[in-house]
Design an enzyme around this catalytic site. Structure first.
Site, PDB file in Angstrom:
ATOM      1  CG  ASP A  49      -1.733   1.179   1.434  1.00 13.53           C
ATOM      2  OD1 ASP A  49      -2.284   1.638   0.423  1.00 13.53           O
ATOM      3  OD2 ASP A  49      -1.856   1.673   2.565  1.00 13.53           O
TER       4      ASP A  49
ATOM      5  NE  ARG B 291      -3.547  11.759   1.908  1.00 15.39           N
ATOM      6  CZ  ARG B 291      -4.097  10.553   1.746  1.00 15.39           C
ATOM      7  NH1 ARG B 291      -3.386   9.573   1.231  1.00 15.39           N
ATOM      8  NH2 ARG B 291      -5.345  10.301   2.111  1.00 15.39           N
TER       9      ARG B 291
ATOM     10  CG  ASP C 134      -1.223   1.813   7.011  1.00  9.46           C
ATOM     11  OD1 ASP C 134      -1.259   2.894   7.619  1.00  9.46           O
ATOM     12  OD2 ASP C 134      -1.606   1.695   5.834  1.00  9.46           O
TER      13      ASP C 134
END
Length: 1149
Positions: free
Chosen positions: A404, A610, A834
């Protein structure tokens, strides 16, 4: 258990309907009708597998389902029933030992479960009954009971929140034990609830128990005095889950809706599907070979026996005439019993104790991971965690790593970097320097340069302050004006904020992104003060407090990828603020506004930030009334509530105006780049599977060195599909063929001895695909197209250095892993993540690894191994994984070898005893060979051996390649060990036979008997196989010395002791004084020493005369390593397979 089943039987109606009705406080809604409370299961939690009564039969049944155990049970029964040459004790005792050890281990584990269950079930809780508070054991709670829970207590069952001590009718909980998320979550009481619960007359209608922690659908009917009925919708925000803990709230009252094994926590407690390692498959294959050898030996001996007996005088010699019963026995029955007798005689070639040794090796070996101090993380004060020890050796066989991005490659530690309002960029970096977007005053930075116009700036900042689910946590030291740090999910606010009183507040949020955005607004002068009784307060740059009524929250979900709030200002305006991913916001706003923002969003994504877009919309009274009615109706639905809500959300979130976008930085994990580089150096392919946008993920891949600057990127995304102007499916096929030609067909031929996986050609290409295109690849309109596209896609990916899959849904992550796992060659896969969205791929891969990050512990709970940081993966695979594989591979091969050495002389002996099934060894030796004499040295070796020290393994990642693809358990090494066993077996037997050609072996001229013959062979055998292991040992500890020399000393002591005493319980004592008498002969001593030296001579010569090729393995010397470095022309795997390790590679000896 029985009571629970009876309850279910009696309350069978609840199983047949989609919902259940619960009477709050067990009070009927109607006074005229007789109240019969419905039957639900009690609140007992049962995680144990056995009870006192069923342990023995259930455990034995489970153990005898294993083929090896069942086989030895059959052999034991044959020995009991048929007149076999060896005592039933010889196979019964080892079997009993294996079954007992396993039963004790499983029984102890289950006892711990019982103990944990009792702690939960006997825990005292407060229940409100008829206005009185009664303390009860947790297991006695019934559905419908009103339970009181105080701060820091754990909820004893699933409760609907009726009353809270907080003024705003909320409470805070942590669900760390459920999904590991340590941040506080806000839950709400049922709206308009009466303060006096004693007079409450209500029923709850809700769905039947289901395991999803984040879903709950129900409604509450509240009956008033005048026969009025108020209906309130219930959702996950009203449900308090068993296992969660109450925080920052003095006490709450709730009604039990799900109890015991029907709580969401219990429904999530399910065993993961059993993963089997490649080593187990190799063991089963080798077992079949040895089973064939066993049957062949028995057939050969049975056939030769009857051939020999067919000669005149051999079947019935004058000194051993047959009895009448033997003469009357059917010939074929006699042949069959002889065949069984030979099977029993040779059955020790199948090593029963190997299974228990392998289990102990895996179980004890897993502690080395948890004890490793390098895995300890001082931040969270935790080390590595092993959830299953069955896959230790699989860590040394990994070919693909699926990782990920957020929280795994990056820290999930969000920091607000900049924003864009109407296309104008606003940066926030440092308060002491002038930056684009700011004018700097003498004081703190609190003034935005008015590029986009003051009104638009303030609208944007209001959106950041209002569009979230953040809660403000008041400081416990409000009287103190300074010395406090603003706790935002565990970290403080950077920079000075111009409103010191607000520094005493902390933020509680379910996502670090939300906190970062609220902090970003604070830096520009807009501070969120909190939510009180549905009123949101914000402090503007002018120190004015603005209040907004929170009307509705349109929650975030991964499919919509956005969230909204509907608020009403003091002036009466109704506004909708929405924030979300650019892909979900852009289609819902005016297109002329998009272009101003898109460039900034793409630039920020390329820099690795982001990004979120922010939009708003004014709602007219009619629009709001329609939305309000739609939302209320959808929230009261019991069936398909989620779908109905999303439909209303989509209707409301249209025709919005785009205000701007935000950029939040998520820094790389510590040593992420070095770890990825080491994995690629070890020949492991790394695929990044993320839900993030392509540009952000791509920049992360460059930062992690998964993509190099000279890497040619092959992009298969929605953007590239639309470039060609053709239909999407046609364009997809063309691109796949083009990339296949480039990456596969035109790739340079693979060099000899180097698989394509590690060839330099693979360093030139990187592959990028997004979720939408992947769906097209996997689910094409025609089946033939789908299969063809899938194969092309897989071949391209397997020939690329790294693969990036962006915009992936959790299910797509699992599909990718499954596709690679089931591809040609069945490569070993590892998934690491996670968050809860990574669970599906963690469960799908051969090995699942969870990171103890900030996105909760759901990944950790579902993983096979858990580590605190990504950097620990390097040591876990390259050092621990490598050593585990080498150890267990040697253990398996050695077990088969030593048992072949053991039984081959027994087989050869039949040719010299008229195939009479006469045992060569005494029954005590047969029984104790695998249990006592040779078991401990190999167990110690398989736990402690380090043929190459860990530092060298970590420095030279290419060493990992030498054991790839199950190199040490292939048929080549297996054949080598089998031939070695045959060579040693022949040498033992014929060497001792040559000694026996001497007519006088003792001083008095007497000759030795057959038991002396067998004892000499057995002595040579025990010493040879033990010293062979000593020669293979590279890492000596006091434990190795103790078990190796201790085992040999124990054998000598036992032999003297067993033969030196007359045992009253034995009918015949074959070895009485045989061992001591044998050692009185110098010839016997000479032969024993000579045969041991002859057996081990090839091994000793190989070690002594082979030229050293580098620094010694135990030296901590820097090792040069490169991904494309030249390999030694000689295959360095060969000595590793043969376990000499003298030239492990060109860097170690």
């Amino acid at each position: 258990m029985l009571r629970r089943r009876l309850n279910r039987l009696l309350g069978g109606d609840e199983r047949r309907v989609d919902s259940r009705t619960i009477y709050v406080g067990h009070r009927s809604s109607s006074t005229s009708e007789v109240f019969i409370p419905p039957k639900f299961c009690d609140n007992r939690i049962v995680s144990s597998k056995y009870t006192v009564w069923n342990f023995l039969p259930k455990n034995l049944f489970e153990q005898f389902r294993r083929i090896a155990n069942f086989y030895f049970l059959i052999i034991f029964l044959v020995q009991v029933i048929v007149d076999t040459p060896t005592s039933p004790v010889t196979s019964g005792l080892p079997l009993f030992f294996v079954i007992t050890v396993t039963a004790i281990k499983q029984g102890y584990e289950d006892w711990l479960r019982h103990k944990a269950d009792n702690e939960v079930n006997k825990y005292l809780v407060t229940v409100l009954e008829q206005g009185r508070k009664i303390r009860k054991e947790s297991e006695k709670i019934k559905v419908g009971d009103v339970v009181e829970v105080e701060e820091d207590e754990t909820f004893p069952c699933d409760l609907i929140l009726l009353q809270s001590s907080r003024d705003d009718d909320t409470c805070f909980v942590t669900t760390a034990s459920l999904d590991g998320e340590s941040n506080h979550k806000t839950h709400y009481t049922v709206p308009d609830m009466e303060k006096d619960l004693e007079s409450l007359n209500a029923t709850i209608e809700c769905e039947q128990p289901q395991p999803d922690l984040y879903k709950f659908v129900g409604r509450m009917h509240i009956y008033k005095n005048e026969q009025e009925t108020a209906v309130r919708s219930l959702g996950p925000e009203n449900l308090l889950l068993k296992g969660a803990t109450l925080k920052n709230t003095q006490k709450i009252c709730g009604v039990a809706v799900y109890t015991g094994m029907e709580t969401k926590m219990a429904l999530n407690y399910q065993g993961k599907s059993q993963k089997r390692s490649a080593v187990e498959k190799s063991i089963n294959a080798f077992l079949l070979v040895y089973l064939c050898i066993l049957v062949s030996k028995a057939l050969v001996c049975t056939t030769l026996k009857y051939v020999w007996q067919s000669k005149p005088g051999q079947d019935e010699p004058w000194y051993n005439e047959k009895t009448q019963k033997e003469k009357d026995t059917n010939l074929y029955l006699k042949m069959f019993t002889d065949f069984l007798s030979f099977m029993v005689l040779f059955n020790f070639i199948i090593p029963v104790s190997m299974y228990v040794t392998v289990e102990m090796q895996k179980f004890l070996g897993s502690f080395f991971i948890t004890w490793d101090k390098d895995f300890f993380d001082p931040e969270i004060k935790e080390g590595a965690l092993v959830n299953t020890s069955d896959l230790n050796e699989e860590l040394g066989q990994v070919e693909y790593v699926f990782t990920d991005k957020t929280g795994t490659l990056t820290q999930n530690n969000m920091e607000f970097i900049e924003c864009c309002i109407d296309g104008f960029q606003y940066k926030y970096r440092d308060a002491n320097s002038e930056l684009d977007g700011f004018c700097v005053t003498d004081g703190p930075v609190n003034k935005v340069q008015q590029k986009a116009g003051r009104e638009r700036e303030e609208l944007f900042l209001r959106a950041l302050c209002l569009c979230h689910t953040v809660q403000v946590k008041e400081s416990t030291q409000q009287s103190q004006g300074d010395g406090l740090i603003d706790q935002v999910d565990g970290f403080g606010v950077d920079g000075e904020v111009p409103h010191p009183p607000q520094e005493q507040r902390g933020f509680i949020a379910s996502s670090p992104d939300e906190v970062a955005l609220v902090k970003g607004a604070m830096r520009y002068g807009f501070t969120f003060l909190g939510l009180e009784s549905k009123t949101m307060k914000i402090l503007t740059r002018n120190n004015d407090v603005e209040m907004y009524e929170l009307l509705h929250v349109l929650n975030f979900d991964p499919v919509r990828r956005r969230m909204s709030v509907i608020v009403r200002s003091k002036s009466g305006d109704t506004l909708l603020f929405c924030k979300g991913a650019d892909s979900s916001i852009f289609p819902r706003v005016r297109q002329e506004e998009v272009e101003r923002i898109r460039m900034n969003v793409e630039r920020n994504a390329t820099e690795g930030y982001r990004t979120l877009c922010v939009a708003y919309k004014y709602l007219s009274a009619e629009e709001y009334a329609q939305a309000d009615a739609g939302l209320r109706e959808a929230r009261l639905a019991l069936q398909d509530r989620e779908e109905k809500l999303i439909t209303v959300y989509n209707q409301v979130e249209t025709g919005m105006s785009l205000i701007g976008a935000t950029a939040v930085e998520d820094r790389l994990q510590e040593e992420a780049a070095e770890t990825m580089e080491a994995l690629q150096g070890a020949g492991i392919k790394v695929w990044v599977l993320t839900g993030d946008k392509m540009e952000t993920a791509k920049s992360t891949c460059y930062a992690c060195r998964l993509f190099q600057r000279n890497t040619e990127l092959l992009e298969l995304t929605v953007r590239t599909l639309e470039d060609g102007g053709k239909k999407r499916e046609k364009r997809l096929k063309d691109l796949l063929h083009e990339y296949h030609k480039k990456a596969v067909q035109d790739a340079p031929p693979v060099k000899a001895g180097v698989t394509r996986t590690w060839s330099s050609a693979t360093q030139d290409y990187g592959f990028i695909i997004d979720g939408a295109t992947l769906s097209m690849v996997l689910n094409s309109s025609s089946e033939s197209n789908s299969s063809c596209n899938k194969n092309l896609f897989l071949e391209i990916c397997q020939n690329c250095a790294s693969v990036l899959c962006c915009r992936m849904a959790p299910l797509q992550k699992a599909q990718i892993v499954k596709m690679v796992k089931n591809s040609k060659g069945s490569p070993i896969t590892l998934s690491i993540g996670d968050g809860a969205n990574d669970v599906s791929m963690i469960l799908e891969a051969h090995v699942g690894i969870g990171i103890k990050g900030k996105e909760g512990r759901q990944a950790v709970r579902n993983s096979d191994y858990a580590i605190p940081k990504l950097k620990h993966l390097k040591k876990l695979l390259l050092a621990h994984g490598h050593l585990y594989y080498v150890r267990i591979a040697h253990l398996v091969q050695y077990f088969f070898y030593k048992n072949l050495c053991f039984i081959l002389p027994q087989f050869l002996y039949q040719f010299f005893c008229g195939y009479s099934q006469q045992p060569l060894y005494d029954a005590a030796y047969l029984t104790m060979y695998n249990i006592c004499f040779t078991s401990m040295p190999i167990l110690a070796y398989s736990l402690l051996e380090q043929h190459i020290c860990m530092e060298v393994l970590l420095d030279n990642s290419t060493l990992y390649r030498e054991i790839a693809k199950n190199a040490m358990l292939r048929w080549g090494p297996f054949l080598y060990w089998t031939l070695l066993g045959v060579f040693h077996g022949l040498l033992f037997f014929f060497g001792v036979r040559y000694l026996f050609s001497n007519p006088a072996l003792q001083d008095n001229g007497q000759v030795f008997g057959n038991w002396s013959y067998g004892t000499i062979v057995f002595t040579v055998l025990v010493f040879t196989v033990t010293l062979k292991l000593a020669l293979d040992t590279r890492h000596w500890t006091w434990i190795n010395h103790f078990v190796i020399w201790g085992s040999l000393a124990f054998y000598m002591f036992f032999s003297f002791f067993w033969g030196g005493i007359i045992w009253p319980f034995l009918k015949q004592q074959r070895l009485y004084f045989v061992f001591a008498n044998m050692l009185s002969s110098v010839s016997a001593w000479l032969v024993i020493i000579l045969l041991i030296l002859l057996s081990l001579l090839p091994e000793i010569l190989l070690v002594v005369f082979r030229k050293p090729r580098g620094p010694h393995t135990r030296q901590k010397k820097p090792v040069q390593s490169s991904v494309g470095g030249n390999q030694s022309p000689r295959s360095s795997a060969r000595p590793l397979l043969m376990r000499t390790f003298s030239d492990e590679s060109n860097t170690v000896i």
